[in-house]
Design a protein around this motif. Structure first.
Motif, PDB file in Angstrom:
ATOM      1  N   ALA A  12       0.823  -1.203   0.000  1.00  0.00           N
ATOM      2  CA  ALA A  12       0.000   0.000   0.000  1.00  0.00           C
ATOM      3  C   ALA A  12       0.867   1.268   0.000  1.00  0.00           C
ATOM      4  CB  ALA A  12      -0.930   0.018   1.181  1.00  0.00           C
ATOM      5  N   ALA A  13       2.029   1.167   0.662  1.00  0.00           N
ATOM      6  CA  ALA A  13       2.823   2.350   0.869  1.00  0.00           C
ATOM      7  C   ALA A  13       3.198   3.001  -0.459  1.00  0.00           C
ATOM      8  CB  ALA A  13       4.076   1.994   1.654  1.00  0.00           C
ATOM      9  N   GLY A  14       3.534   2.181  -1.449  1.00  0.00           N
ATOM     10  CA  GLY A  14       3.995   2.713  -2.721  1.00  0.00           C
ATOM     11  C   GLY A  14       2.906   3.467  -3.462  1.00  0.00           C
ATOM     12  N   ARG A  15       1.665   3.188  -3.167  1.00  0.00           N
ATOM     13  CA  ARG A  15       0.576   3.811  -3.928  1.00  0.00           C
ATOM     14  C   ARG A  15      -0.005   5.020  -3.234  1.00  0.00           C
ATOM     15  NH1 ARG A  15      -1.263  -1.367  -4.377  1.00  0.00           N
ATOM     16  NH2 ARG A  15      -3.142  -0.917  -3.215  1.00  0.00           N
ATOM     17  N   ARG A  16       0.488   5.261  -2.040  1.00  0.00           N
ATOM     18  CA  ARG A  16      -0.177   6.281  -1.239  1.00  0.00           C
ATOM     19  C   ARG A  16      -0.305   7.630  -1.949  1.00  0.00           C
ATOM     20  NH1 ARG A  16       1.012   4.759   4.442  1.00  0.00           N
ATOM     21  NH2 ARG A  16      -0.713   3.349   4.157  1.00  0.00           N
ATOM     22  N   PRO A  17       0.775   8.141  -2.592  1.00  0.00           N
ATOM     23  CA  PRO A  17       0.641   9.460  -3.229  1.00  0.00           C
ATOM     24  C   PRO A  17      -0.454   9.453  -4.279  1.00  0.00           C
ATOM     25  CG  PRO A  17       2.948   8.762  -3.165  1.00  0.00           C
ATOM     26  CD  PRO A  17       2.119   7.586  -2.752  1.00  0.00           C
ATOM     27  N   GLY A  18      -0.587   8.360  -5.014  1.00  0.00           N
ATOM     28  CA  GLY A  18      -1.554   8.280  -6.097  1.00  0.00           C
ATOM     29  C   GLY A  18      -2.979   8.422  -5.609  1.00  0.00           C
ATOM     30  N   ARG A  19      -3.196   8.078  -4.323  1.00  0.00           N
ATOM     31  CA  ARG A  19      -4.568   8.084  -3.855  1.00  0.00           C
ATOM     32  C   ARG A  19      -5.137   9.506  -3.745  1.00  0.00           C
ATOM     33  NH1 ARG A  19      -5.338   5.512   1.665  1.00  0.00           N
ATOM     34  NH2 ARG A  19      -4.347   3.669   0.857  1.00  0.00           N
ATOM     35  N   GLN A  20      -4.235  10.510  -3.709  1.00  0.00           N
ATOM     36  CA  GLN A  20      -4.703  11.885  -3.567  1.00  0.00           C
ATOM     37  C   GLN A  20      -5.452  12.341  -4.826  1.00  0.00           C
ATOM     38  OE1 GLN A  20      -4.191  13.054  -0.586  1.00  0.00           O
ATOM     39  NE2 GLN A  20      -2.937  11.285  -0.056  1.00  0.00           N
ATOM     40  N   ARG A  21      -5.049  11.819  -5.974  1.00  0.00           N
ATOM     41  CA  ARG A  21      -5.631  12.327  -7.221  1.00  0.00           C
ATOM     42  C   ARG A  21      -6.626  11.316  -7.760  1.00  0.00           C
ATOM     43  NH1 ARG A  21      -1.468  11.685 -10.627  1.00  0.00           N
ATOM     44  NH2 ARG A  21      -0.080  10.819  -9.079  1.00  0.00           N
ATOM     45  N   PRO A  22      -7.899  11.653  -7.740  1.00  0.00           N
ATOM     46  CA  PRO A  22      -8.854  10.718  -8.319  1.00  0.00           C
ATOM     47  C   PRO A  22      -8.567  10.585  -9.809  1.00  0.00           C
ATOM     48  CG  PRO A  22      -9.960  12.725  -7.538  1.00  0.00           C
ATOM     49  CD  PRO A  22      -8.527  12.868  -7.203  1.00  0.00           C
ATOM     50  N   GLY A  23      -8.637   9.383 -10.306  1.00  0.00           N
ATOM     51  CA  GLY A  23      -8.374   9.165 -11.713  1.00  0.00           C
ATOM     52  C   GLY A  23      -6.906   8.966 -12.010  1.00  0.00           C
ATOM     53  N   GLY A  24      -6.032   9.014 -10.970  1.00  0.00           N
ATOM     54  CA  GLY A  24      -4.608   8.780 -11.165  1.00  0.00           C
ATOM     55  C   GLY A  24      -4.339   7.308 -11.414  1.00  0.00           C
ATOM     56  N   PRO A  25      -3.036   6.958 -11.484  1.00  0.00           N
ATOM     57  CA  PRO A  25      -2.677   5.568 -11.785  1.00  0.00           C
ATOM     58  C   PRO A  25      -3.238   4.587 -10.755  1.00  0.00           C
ATOM     59  CG  PRO A  25      -0.717   6.935 -11.377  1.00  0.00           C
ATOM     60  CD  PRO A  25      -1.888   7.840 -11.355  1.00  0.00           C
ATOM     61  N   ALA A  26      -3.277   4.987  -9.463  1.00  0.00           N
ATOM     62  CA  ALA A  26      -3.773   4.064  -8.446  1.00  0.00           C
ATOM     63  C   ALA A  26      -5.239   3.749  -8.700  1.00  0.00           C
ATOM     64  CB  ALA A  26      -3.586   4.655  -7.058  1.00  0.00           C
ATOM     65  N   ALA A  27      -6.011   4.788  -8.984  1.00  0.00           N
ATOM     66  CA  ALA A  27      -7.440   4.583  -9.232  1.00  0.00           C
ATOM     67  C   ALA A  27      -7.643   3.703 -10.448  1.00  0.00           C
ATOM     68  CB  ALA A  27      -8.140   5.926  -9.432  1.00  0.00           C
ATOM     69  N   ARG A  28      -6.799   3.951 -11.476  1.00  0.00           N
ATOM     70  CA  ARG A  28      -6.940   3.133 -12.671  1.00  0.00           C
ATOM     71  C   ARG A  28      -6.633   1.682 -12.339  1.00  0.00           C
ATOM     72  NH1 ARG A  28      -3.092   5.131 -16.655  1.00  0.00           N
ATOM     73  NH2 ARG A  28      -4.120   7.127 -16.264  1.00  0.00           N
ATOM     74  N   ARG A  29      -5.572   1.502 -11.530  1.00  0.00           N
ATOM     75  CA  ARG A  29      -5.204   0.127 -11.173  1.00  0.00           C
ATOM     76  C   ARG A  29      -6.327  -0.552 -10.401  1.00  0.00           C
ATOM     77  NH1 ARG A  29      -0.083  -2.136  -7.688  1.00  0.00           N
ATOM     78  NH2 ARG A  29      -1.183  -4.054  -7.312  1.00  0.00           N
ATOM     79  N   ARG A  30      -6.952   0.225  -9.485  1.00  0.00           N
ATOM     80  CA  ARG A  30      -8.060  -0.354  -8.718  1.00  0.00           C
ATOM     81  C   ARG A  30      -9.201  -0.742  -9.634  1.00  0.00           C
ATOM     82  NH1 ARG A  30      -6.870   3.579  -4.774  1.00  0.00           N
ATOM     83  NH2 ARG A  30      -8.424   4.997  -5.581  1.00  0.00           N
ATOM     84  N   ALA A  31      -9.503   0.171 -10.592  1.00  0.00           N
ATOM     85  CA  ALA A  31     -10.608  -0.119 -11.514  1.00  0.00           C
ATOM     86  C   ALA A  31     -10.311  -1.369 -12.312  1.00  0.00           C
ATOM     87  CB  ALA A  31     -10.829   1.074 -12.445  1.00  0.00           C
ATOM     88  N   ILE A  32      -9.051  -1.478 -12.782  1.00  0.00           N
ATOM     89  CA  ILE A  32      -8.688  -2.675 -13.546  1.00  0.00           C
ATOM     90  C   ILE A  32      -8.834  -3.914 -12.677  1.00  0.00           C
ATOM     91  CG2 ILE A  32      -6.754  -3.853 -14.667  1.00  0.00           C
ATOM     92  CD1 ILE A  32      -5.797  -1.107 -15.605  1.00  0.00           C
ATOM     93  N   GLY A  33      -8.380  -3.800 -11.411  1.00  0.00           N
ATOM     94  CA  GLY A  33      -8.468  -4.951 -10.493  1.00  0.00           C
ATOM     95  C   GLY A  33      -9.908  -5.401 -10.336  1.00  0.00           C
ATOM     96  N   ILE A  34     -10.800  -4.436 -10.112  1.00  0.00           N
ATOM     97  CA  ILE A  34     -12.206  -4.799  -9.893  1.00  0.00           C
ATOM     98  C   ILE A  34     -12.804  -5.391 -11.166  1.00  0.00           C
ATOM     99  CG2 ILE A  34     -14.500  -3.802  -9.514  1.00  0.00           C
ATOM    100  CD1 ILE A  34     -13.358  -2.177  -7.307  1.00  0.00           C
ATOM    101  N   ALA A  35     -12.434  -4.787 -12.336  1.00  0.00           N
ATOM    102  CA  ALA A  35     -12.956  -5.308 -13.605  1.00  0.00           C
ATOM    103  C   ALA A  35     -12.487  -6.735 -13.821  1.00  0.00           C
ATOM    104  CB  ALA A  35     -12.503  -4.413 -14.760  1.00  0.00           C
ATOM    105  N   LEU A  36     -11.191  -6.988 -13.518  1.00  0.00           N
ATOM    106  CA  LEU A  36     -10.664  -8.340 -13.691  1.00  0.00           C
ATOM    107  C   LEU A  36     -11.391  -9.319 -12.777  1.00  0.00           C
ATOM    108  CD1 LEU A  36      -6.799  -7.915 -14.032  1.00  0.00           C
ATOM    109  CD2 LEU A  36      -8.439  -8.677 -15.753  1.00  0.00           C
TER     110      LEU A  36
END
Lengths: 356, 347
Positions: A12-36
């Motif tokens: 989780a630590a590595g993704r923390r900065p990404g969580r600040q920006r909705p639609g950033g790489p972390a959000a995209r990764r989460r969306a992909i994870g849920i879609a998969l």
């Protein structure tokens, strides 16, 4: 040392900065994870309908759904056997995954699982008592006994496994296993005492979806759905509880109420799953860990993803159980134990879990 | 010169040998032997043809050639002998493992060795179709392989107690799943016998299974008499035992093999009988009041536990049960009590 550390594993630590920006790489990764995860669930649902001791071509499956009136043998297999069985798998999977996730979040215990903590065994022994002593027959009666058993055992295991009100994960696990051993012994004894119920309970005891028609599943679904909603509603409070009791109180969370409602959700979910399919261990253990690893430590996302991953695992195990022994079947609980036990070992080997 | 050992003891010297015996352990063992004899006589007297204890004793020593003599010697004696011998083996096996790991929970049934023995035996029965000797070998190999696997998987800069237990429970669950799979794919006749065996029951045990099992148990026990000194020196830690002249790794391996062999041979003959090896050593320890676990006392408690459990399973309930069902309930309750007590002490 407590399990606080476990709520925020390293990935989780590595993704923390990404969580600040909705639609950033972390959000995209989460969306992909849920879609998969959703895609995987769809695939195993399809496999669960197509595969079995008699494989049915996809075209005929489509025919069965578009034209249910056609009375062919394959149509009946799809609609009367495979479809209810698949739905049972989804319902039981969702219930077990959520129950495991809530237990792990509430007790901050990486080894939390309704099977390991004896909740399933408690439900099982009460259902057996119901069948043997009170002659229960309907699914709702089973459900009532199962939930009562789950509740009693949850309280007992929590009491045995806590030192001065603090639940130590390993001690909780041991308490659960001890209580489960006693209760399983009693269940076996009751079954041996009553040969008539032996047959009804024998298959159920290992955890199976065989002969679970609509009449068994549907009456239980509203209760499971209500407690699933309850669990999801608790997610935010569980996030705060993960920070420790004091911090949660400071954040305005009513810890006692959260705990009480969580126990209600856990017992109805685990009890309901057991009432339908018998005790199935290790699903609630594995799934939340995979979800946390995929999607980070936020309980809201873990609970949602567990609802997709757990039925995937359960259905996949069921399909595997159908195929390895064809034309016979391996109960789904046996397959999940075989897959889940290595996960338990890996968790116990982790430096953090053993230092708990 | 006399040394104060802190507890009353007696010294026995005979020829070139001498032994210093802890007085309370000696008394406890004598009392346990008496209780065991009483329990065995009760077990022999119950059944469709109830006999008085006096009749049982008469029949046992061959003075009764009538029907009662046949009933006692031919029908009931194998079962009661099995209960005593197997209980003894399980108690000693648990005591050795608990002492080796310095952990009251590390008994062969909790850490998966029984499940491993059962799976090993099943592989022989279902896949290879072997007889009793082959099954016993399969059980032994399965048990040893499991013990080694648990140790290696739990090893991470040393073996920490609770990790060993959780790894053992995990491996045990896997092996039980494997056993169920083997049973389901077996032919029906084979599966029926194997299922009765799987519950942990003394019913199928007759003289043909009992004699080879007794030979293995006797061999392991004799070896353990020799190894009990290194065992108790190992309790002091590896460095201290090195200094005392113990070949640490070799003794540990020999002890492990003996303990696993005891559990495996019982499993091969009677199936996995849960929790005797967990509870017996701890009860013995409380009875003898010493710092370590006396192997003799643990064995006697195990024998008493299994004999009483089997009598209860056979006669106290409306339907005869596999003895494993009774021991799992007794042992599970005991484990709960152990956890509660330990929690109170920590608090």
């Amino acid at each position: 040392m407590t399990a606080v550390a476990d709520a925020s594993p390293a990935p989780a630590a590595g993704r923390r900065p990404g969580r600040q920006r909705p639609g950033g790489p972390a959000a995209r990764r989460r969306a992909i994870g849920i879609a998969l995860a959703a895609g995987a669930l769809l695939c195993v649902c399809l496999a669960s309908i197509v595969l079995g001791s008699k494989p049915i071509p996809l075209a005929e499956v489509v025919d069965a759904f578009t034209d249910p009136g056609a009375g062919g043998e394959n149509v009946r297999i799809v609609l009367d056997l495979r479809l209810p069985r698949t739905v049972t798998g989804i319902v039981v999977g969702v219930a077990l995954g959520l129950a495991g996730a809530v237990i792990q979040a509430l007790t901050r215990n990486p080894l939390g699982d309704p099977g390991l903590l004896g909740v399933d065994a408690g439900a099982a022994v009460f259902v057996t008592v119901g069948v043997v002593v009170f002659g229960t027959v309907t699914p709702l009666q089973d459900l009532a006994f199962a939930v009562a058993g789950a509740l009693v055992v949850t309280a007992a295991v929590a009491g045995i496994g806590s030192v001065r009100g603090v639940a130590d994960p390993i001690r909780l696990t041991l308490a659960g296993i001890a209580v489960a051993a006693v209760l399983t012994g009693i269940t076996t004894a009751l079954m041996l005492l009553n040969p008539d119920s032996f047959h009804r309970l024998q298959g159920w005891k290992a955890g199976t979806f065989v002969e679970r028609g609509w009449d068994v599943v549907l009456p239980v679904v509203p209760f499971l759905a209500a407690s699933a909603l309850l669990a999801l509603a608790l997610a935010r409070a569980l996030n705060s509880v993960g920070l420790g009791e004091d911090a949660a109180t400071a954040l305005g969370v009513n810890v006692a109420r959260t705990r009480l409602l969580s126990v209600v959700a856990i017992t109805v979910l685990a009890g309901g799953a057991t009432a339908i399919a018998g005790p199935i261990a290790f699903v609630g253990l594995m799934v939340p860990h995979v979800a946390r690893w995929l999607i980070g430590p936020d309980q809201r996302r873990i609970l949602l993803l567990s609802m997709l991953l757990a039925p995937t695992l359960v259905l996949a195990s069921d399909v595997v159980g159908r195929l390895v022994l064809a034309p016979g079947e391996l109960p789904v609980g046996i397959v999940t134990a075989f897959v889940g036990a290595p996960v338990l070992i890996a968790l116990a080997r982790r430096a953090r879990a053993s230092a708990l | 010169m006399s040394v104060d050992f802190g507890a009353a003891h007696v010294v026995v010297r005979r020829g070139g040998l001498s032994a210093r015996l802890h007085l309370r352990t000696l008394v406890a063992c004598l009392a346990l032997t008496a209780a065991l004899a009483a329990a065995a006589i009760v077990a022999l007297s119950l059944g469709d043809l109830p006999l008085s204890p006096a009749e049982v004793v008469t029949a046992l020593f061959g003075a009764d050639d009538g029907f009662a003599g046949t009933v006692v010697r031919e029908w009931r004696l194998p079962r009661t002998t099995a209960a005593v011998l197997f209980g003894l083996a399980l108690g000693v096996s648990g005591a050795v493992l608990q002492t080796l790991t310095a952990n009251p929970l590390a008994s062969p049934d909790v850490v998966g060795i029984s499940s491993g023995s059962y799976a090993g035996g099943l592989v022989v029965i279902v896949l290879l179709g072997g007889g009793f000797t082959a099954t016993a070998m399969g059980s032994l190999i399965g048990g040893l392989a499991t013990a080694i696997a648990v140790y290696l998987l739990a090893y991470r800069r040393g073996v920490q107690g609770f990790r060993l237990i959780i790894v053992g429970i995990g491996l045990g669950a896997m092996l039980s799943a494997l056993s169920t799979y083997l049973l389901l794919r077996a032919r029906v006749e084979v599966a029926m016998t194997a299922t009765a065996w799987g519950a942990g029951s003394l019913t199928p045990v007759g003289w043909p299974q009992l004699l080879p099992a007794a030979a293995v148990i006797a061999a392991a026990l004799i070896l353990l008499v020799v190894l009990s000194r290194p065992l108790h020196q190992l309790e002091l830690g590896d460095d201290a035992s090195h200094a005392l002249g113990v070949a640490v790794e070799r003794s540990r391996l020999a002890l492990l093999v003996c303990a696993v062999a005891l559990t495996a041979v019982v499993t091969a003959a009677a199936g996995p009988i849960a929790f005797v090896s967990l509870a017996a050593p701890q009860i013995a320890r409380r009875l003898t009041g010493g710092a370590g676990i006396s192997l003799a006392a643990a064995g006697l408690v195990g024998a008493l536990l299994l004999t009483v459990s089997d009598t209860v399973a056979q006669h106290a309930l409306p339907v005869p049960f596999p003895v494993g069902v009774v021991t799992v309930v007794i042992g599970g309750c005991y484990l709960v009590w152990l956890l509660v007590r330990e929690a109170r002490r920590t608090a």
